[in-house]
Design a protein around this motif. Structure first.
Motif, PDB file in Angstrom:
ATOM      1  N   ALA A  83       3.443  15.603  36.897  1.00 13.93           N
ATOM      2  CA  ALA A  83       4.249  15.070  35.620  1.00 13.93           C
ATOM      3  C   ALA A  83       5.600  15.669  35.549  1.00 13.93           C
ATOM      4  CB  ALA A  83       3.479  15.388  34.083  1.00 13.93           C
ATOM      5  N   THR A  84       5.912  16.995  35.882  1.00 16.44           N
ATOM      6  CA  THR A  84       7.156  17.239  36.090  1.00 16.44           C
ATOM      7  C   THR A  84       8.274  16.484  37.001  1.00 16.44           C
ATOM      8  OG1 THR A  84       6.464  19.629  35.446  1.00 16.44           O
ATOM      9  CG2 THR A  84       8.818  19.178  36.588  1.00 16.44           C
ATOM     10  N   GLU A 107       4.421   9.819  28.929  1.00 22.27           N
ATOM     11  CA  GLU A 107       2.733   9.405  29.248  1.00 22.27           C
ATOM     12  C   GLU A 107       2.631   9.382  30.457  1.00 22.27           C
ATOM     13  OE1 GLU A 107       1.257   6.434  26.540  1.00 22.27           O
ATOM     14  OE2 GLU A 107       2.375   7.466  24.667  1.00 22.27           O
ATOM     15  N   THR A 108       1.709  10.022  31.053  1.00 16.17           N
ATOM     16  CA  THR A 108       1.500  10.122  32.531  1.00 16.17           C
ATOM     17  C   THR A 108       0.161   9.603  32.841  1.00 16.17           C
ATOM     18  OG1 THR A 108       3.145  11.885  32.583  1.00 16.17           O
ATOM     19  CG2 THR A 108       1.630  11.478  34.512  1.00 16.17           C
ATOM     20  N   ASP A 109      -0.163   8.626  33.755  1.00 13.28           N
ATOM     21  CA  ASP A 109      -1.244   8.175  34.269  1.00 13.28           C
ATOM     22  C   ASP A 109      -1.395   8.675  35.587  1.00 13.28           C
ATOM     23  OD1 ASP A 109      -2.254   6.817  32.273  1.00 13.28           O
ATOM     24  OD2 ASP A 109      -1.393   4.918  32.890  1.00 13.28           O
ATOM     25  N   PHE A 110      -2.573   9.332  35.888  1.00 14.03           N
ATOM     26  CA  PHE A 110      -2.954   9.971  37.371  1.00 14.03           C
ATOM     27  C   PHE A 110      -3.974   8.889  37.943  1.00 14.03           C
ATOM     28  CE2 PHE A 110      -1.870  13.353  34.381  1.00 14.03           C
ATOM     29  CZ  PHE A 110      -0.827  13.844  34.963  1.00 14.03           C
ATOM     30  N   ALA A 111      -3.478   8.104  39.215  1.00 17.19           N
ATOM     31  CA  ALA A 111      -4.376   7.149  39.666  1.00 17.19           C
ATOM     32  C   ALA A 111      -4.974   7.736  40.798  1.00 17.19           C
ATOM     33  CB  ALA A 111      -3.595   6.113  40.243  1.00 17.19           C
ATOM     34  N   ALA A 153       4.329   6.950  34.870  1.00 15.22           N
ATOM     35  CA  ALA A 153       4.797   7.414  33.575  1.00 15.22           C
ATOM     36  C   ALA A 153       5.717   6.390  32.869  1.00 15.22           C
ATOM     37  CB  ALA A 153       5.266   8.621  33.773  1.00 15.22           C
ATOM     38  N   ASP A 154       5.695   6.500  31.738  1.00 19.00           N
ATOM     39  CA  ASP A 154       6.552   5.856  30.950  1.00 19.00           C
ATOM     40  C   ASP A 154       6.881   6.818  29.901  1.00 19.00           C
ATOM     41  OD1 ASP A 154       6.182   3.082  31.493  1.00 19.00           O
ATOM     42  OD2 ASP A 154       4.496   2.988  30.239  1.00 19.00           O
ATOM     43  N   ALA A 155       8.395   6.597  29.547  1.00 19.87           N
ATOM     44  CA  ALA A 155       9.172   7.756  29.089  1.00 19.87           C
ATOM     45  C   ALA A 155      10.018   7.156  27.928  1.00 19.87           C
ATOM     46  CB  ALA A 155       9.766   8.702  30.069  1.00 19.87           C
TER      47      ALA A 155
END
Length: 194
Positions: A83-84, A107-111, A153-155
């Motif tokens: 995420a960083t 907002e982060t998604d880990f695929a 991620a969307d930010a």
């Protein structure tokens, strides 16, 4: 991404981003904005040492190598580190707009898992601007720019004045940055999301 929150959806009257005429040229290495930044600074022995390059339009690409210092589960990158990396890449976009901005929401998604030793290839772009709000998105891929997606991620970044850092940072670091005789380093310390 799965179900992005309403806070990350630009309003109907948002405008397309415009690359600043003084932005770094496509392909140019952006370099660290601050030596002690965990994301991009060389002065952090366990940092990401993320290297970002200006892309076309309002895009950047970046890479970082996952080291044993970045693991969570044995042999795998820690989700917070991933995420960083996304946040640092997204923050680098502000250099192309020539604004000072901080992360308002990420907002982060880990695929998929990212093994230690992996070079994570990141790409980010600004999608819209609305007043002080900057909307952007990023993707991290394994094995190359066309490899499988590992994280996304969307930010939402919020444009701020340099006083945001001066008023809220630790005084000794602020004084050190402000007293740097190198005017370029002094200005860059406050250019992007810390």
């Amino acid at each position: 991404m799965t179900a992005t929150s309403a806070a990350l959806t630009p309003p109907a009257d948002a405008i397309p981003p415009v690359r600043h005429p003084d932005a770094p040229a496509p392909g140019e290495l952006l370099g660290a904005h601050y030596e002690h930044c965990f994301g991009c600074g060389g002065g952090q022995p366990h940092g990401l040492h993320l290297a970002a390059r200006a892309g076309d339009g309002v895009t950047v690409t970046a890479e970082f190598t996952v080291t044993p210092d970045h693991q969570g589960a044995p042999g795998l990158a820690h989700g917070g580190v991933l995420a960083t990396a996304l946040d640092e890449t997204l923050g680098s976009l502000n250099w192309l707009l020539r604004v000072i901005a901080v992360t308002g929401r990420l907002e982060t998604d880990f695929a998929r898992p990212v093994p230690v030793g992996t070079v994570l290839h990141l790409e980010a772009e600004v999608t819209a601007v609305h007043g002080r709000k900057i909307y952007s998105t990023a993707t991290g891929r394994i094995g190359g720019p066309d490899g499988p997606v590992a994280v996304r991620a969307d930010a939402l970044f919020i444009e701020v004045k340099v006083d945001h850092f001066i008023d809220n940072g630790r005084p000794e670091e602020i004084r050190a940055a402000m007293s740097d005789p190198d005017q370029v380093r002094r200005a860059r310390a406050f250019e992007v999301n810390p």
